[in-house]
Each structure stands twice: as C-alpha cells, then as structure tokens.
Design a protein around this motif. Structure first.
Motif, PDB file in Angstrom:
ATOM      1  N   GLY A  28      79.908 -18.158 -60.742  1.00 40.36           N
ATOM      2  CA  GLY A  28      79.466 -16.776 -60.898  1.00 40.36           C
ATOM      3  C   GLY A  28      80.503 -15.995 -61.678  1.00 40.36           C
ATOM      4  O   GLY A  28      81.639 -16.461 -61.891  1.00 40.36           O
ATOM      5  N   HIS A  29      80.147 -14.787 -62.085  1.00 40.51           N
ATOM      6  CA  HIS A  29      81.087 -13.993 -62.867  1.00 40.51           C
ATOM      7  C   HIS A  29      82.285 -13.548 -62.035  1.00 40.51           C
ATOM      8  O   HIS A  29      83.369 -13.301 -62.586  1.00 40.51           O
ATOM      9  N   ASP A  30      82.102 -13.452 -60.729  1.00 41.77           N
ATOM     10  CA  ASP A  30      83.250 -13.115 -59.885  1.00 41.77           C
ATOM     11  C   ASP A  30      84.310 -14.202 -59.957  1.00 41.77           C
ATOM     12  O   ASP A  30      85.515 -13.932 -59.877  1.00 41.77           O
ATOM     13  N   GLN A  31      83.860 -15.455 -60.131  1.00 41.78           N
ATOM     14  CA  GLN A  31      84.818 -16.548 -60.263  1.00 41.78           C
ATOM     15  C   GLN A  31      85.550 -16.490 -61.609  1.00 41.78           C
ATOM     16  O   GLN A  31      86.749 -16.782 -61.699  1.00 41.78           O
ATOM     17  N   VAL A  32      84.837 -16.071 -62.659  1.00 41.95           N
ATOM     18  CA  VAL A  32      85.476 -15.884 -63.960  1.00 41.95           C
ATOM     19  C   VAL A  32      86.568 -14.833 -63.856  1.00 41.95           C
ATOM     20  O   VAL A  32      87.705 -15.029 -64.315  1.00 41.95           O
ATOM     21  N   ILE A  33      86.245 -13.710 -63.214  1.00 41.48           N
ATOM     22  CA  ILE A  33      87.219 -12.627 -63.098  1.00 41.48           C
ATOM     23  C   ILE A  33      88.388 -13.040 -62.209  1.00 41.48           C
ATOM     24  O   ILE A  33      89.544 -12.696 -62.475  1.00 41.48           O
ATOM     25  N   SER A  34      88.100 -13.805 -61.156  1.00 44.83           N
ATOM     26  CA  SER A  34      89.181 -14.300 -60.303  1.00 44.83           C
ATOM     27  C   SER A  34      90.139 -15.171 -61.109  1.00 44.83           C
ATOM     28  O   SER A  34      91.367 -15.083 -60.936  1.00 44.83           O
TER      29      SER A  34
END
Length: 353
Positions: A132-138
């Motif tokens: 997910g995009h939250d994983q990209v940002i993490s």
C-alpha cells in the motif's frame, strides 16, 4: 505550500522563418516547456531521485526507470515489463518522454494526471509490488535524507506524504521533453530539416487519414486544454493482423470503466520518438516499425501501403526523434550502516499499462 495539482501551464516557444510554406496541416511544433507553477528546481531534483530509486519497490529492485528507461526511449524494450520477483504484466510500457503532453495516462486512460499515474505502479503486484502507499511512505521515512528534502520543499511536520511524493515525481516528468526534431524544425520553417522521403511520408501520413487520431504537437490527439479521447482499436476486425497479433484479446478502456461501449478503445499513443520504442502496441507483439505501419493501415484505415509508401512513412517517423535533455544520475540518500529493504511483502493486484 499548496501541493495539489494545478492546471497545466504550457510555454510554447516557436521561432518561425518568414515566407516559408510547409504542407503540414494537422501537425504542430512540440512545446519546449510543460512545467506547472510550483515546479521548483528542488522539487524536480527530489522527483528525479524518487523516479530512479528502486527502494520504493517491495524487493528493492524496481524503480520507475526500470520500465521507463530514460537512457533510451522512455520504455524498456520488452513486450511487457518485468517487475518484482520476475513477474510480468499484460501491457507494453508506454514511453515517459513527452508524457506531459497527453490528457490521460496508461493505455486505458484510467489516470487523468501524471501525479495520479505515479501512484499506480508502486502498489501493482507485477510492477513495484508494495502492499500500500503507506508502506511506500514508511520506506521513504526510513531514509533521513529524504525526510530533510521533503520538509525543505513541502514544510516540516507531515511533509512526507504520498501526494507530495507523486507531486515531485510528476514535476520531474514534466521536464522530460524532446523538442527540435526534424519535423519541428520543418514546421518552424526550415525546409531543409526533412529529406524528400520524409516530406513524402508526412504528406501521405496526412492524406491517408493517420492524422484523424495522430494530430497535435505530440501526435496523439492532444492539444492544450483538450479532454482525453480514446480510439477504437482494432477498427477493421477482419484484418489478418488482428488474429496474427492477438489484437482483440485486450478489452482496453472498458476494463477500467466497466462500460461495454469502451471495449477495444485505447488512448492514442504519441508518435514522438517512435523509432526508439519498439516493440509496438498495447501488447508489445509487433517488433518492427515497418510492420506496425502496415498493421495500422490495415486495421484502422482498411488500406494497404506499397513498399515504397512504407519506406516513406518510416522515414517520416525518423524525423520525429527529438533532442533529449542532458540528465545526470542523482545521488540517492541512504540510511547509514543499515538497509531499508527487509522481507518481501504481499502485493496488490496488477495496475500495469
């Protein structure tokens, strides 16, 4: 800073030589600038780093540049691209060069902007494979150098967001323009910029009906401020090329919209630098430009070109190769003494093409 996408502000710089007439009626000089207000030098540089950074993929092996190689035609030379874990998707990678000059992105036009398009591959299982995009940002937040650059451009606190990341990537992609091709110089008045064969090919390109779809500066039906349009392909399904290259298997835009009326409709691709982006078409099944020309004549115009006409049209396509900007590879920030790549993650469904 307001980081929402703004309307495209194009600056078109064209020098015309007086009293020189050219025959082209539906073709236009390529703009030399596609930047938006707010596309600062620093934002573009941040976007370049994100574009080239494979750590935005689950395995740390695939970047935007993996499938849209800026050291060549802005694609990857494959029928369909290879993403994480050797997976391949169903569609050919479109070129990223001059992608600012189109009203939608992907073959089926499911993304209206470069910013929206940049989100898709990150979470597509056959591309970059993040959950997910939250994983990209993490992942980005695990790298101190990126945090500093995001905060400098977007403000402290919550500057590292997916919206800001794709805003930066899109700002960089808006610099990927290839002006001053032989066609551009010819249209600007230099009657010696194209050979006799190329001029014959251009005249045939217009007179045979190719410019019904391939008009405008990017030769993809786009003009500043125009809405996205989609073309039926193949149009003449009785053409032998349809079965030979399995052209009807992909339902095109209807897969994105769910509307049966959109079946077998695709975005018209740019012809700029077309000599550098083989193999051709949405499934990458056609390996040569000459064969692609014959296929288009048969499936879209219901005509057959002679070998001499194909040679002239191919020569004209060579006049569409523009000048590429000088690009330096960015130095990517790292986390001192420790990798940010850990175990593989489960990915989302495919979003390629």
């Amino acid at each position: 800073m307001n980081c929402k996408p703004k309307s495209l502000a194009l600056v078109i710089v064209v020098t015309l030589l007086s009293n020189v007439q050219v025959n082209a009626q539906d073709l236009t000089v390529l703009p030399v600038v596609a930047s938006k207000h707010g596309d600062t030098k620093e934002k573009v540089e941040l976007g370049k780093k994100l574009y080239f950074d494979p750590r935005l993929s689950a395995t740390g092996t695939v970047s935007c540049n993996s499938c849209h190689n800026l050291m060549e035609g802005g694609d990857d030379g494959r029928a369909t691209s290879m993403g994480v874990d050797g997976l391949t998707g169903p569609r050919n990678a479109p070129t990223v060069w001059n992608s600012a000059f189109q009203a939608s992105q992907f073959w089926d036009g499911r993304s209206a902007t470069l910013e929206e398009q940049a989100k898709g591959p990150m979470v597509a299982d056959v591309e970059m494979g993040m959950l997910g995009h939250d994983q990209v940002i993490s992942r980005i937040k695990d790298i101190p150098g990126y945090i500093s650059e995001f905060e400098a451009e977007f403000g402290k606190g919550d500057g590292v967001t997916i919206e800001n990341a794709v805003d930066a990537i899109a700002a960089f992609e808006r610099t990927l323009i290839t002006p001053n091709s032989g066609l551009d110089r010819y249209l600007a008045g230099d009657k010696f910029a194209m050979s006799d064969g190329q001029v014959r090919g251009m005249d045939l390109f217009e007179s045979s009906g190719c410019t019904e779809c391939h008009f405008g500066p990017a030769m993809n039906g786009w003009r500043p401020g125009s809405d996205a349009e989609f073309t039926e392909f193949p149009r003449f399904v009785e053409s032998p090329f349809v079965q030979q290259f399995d052209l009807a298997a992909d339902l095109g835009r209807s897969s994105a919209t769910g509307d049966d009326a959109d079946e077998h409709h695709f975005k018209t691709p740019t012809l700029r630098n077309i000599t550098l982006t083989a193999p051709y078409f949405h499934n990458g099944r056609v390996s040569s430009l000459a064969e692609a020309i014959q296929l288009m004549a048969s499936t879209q115009l219901d005509v057959e070109f002679t070998s001499e006409e194909v040679a002239d049209l191919t020569a004209f396509m060579e006049a569409l190769e523009g000048e590429f900007p000088n690009l330096s590879l960015p130095r990517l920030p790292s986390r001192s003494g420790e990798s940010v790549i850990h175990a593989s993650v489960k990915a989302r469904p495919s979003d390629q093409g």
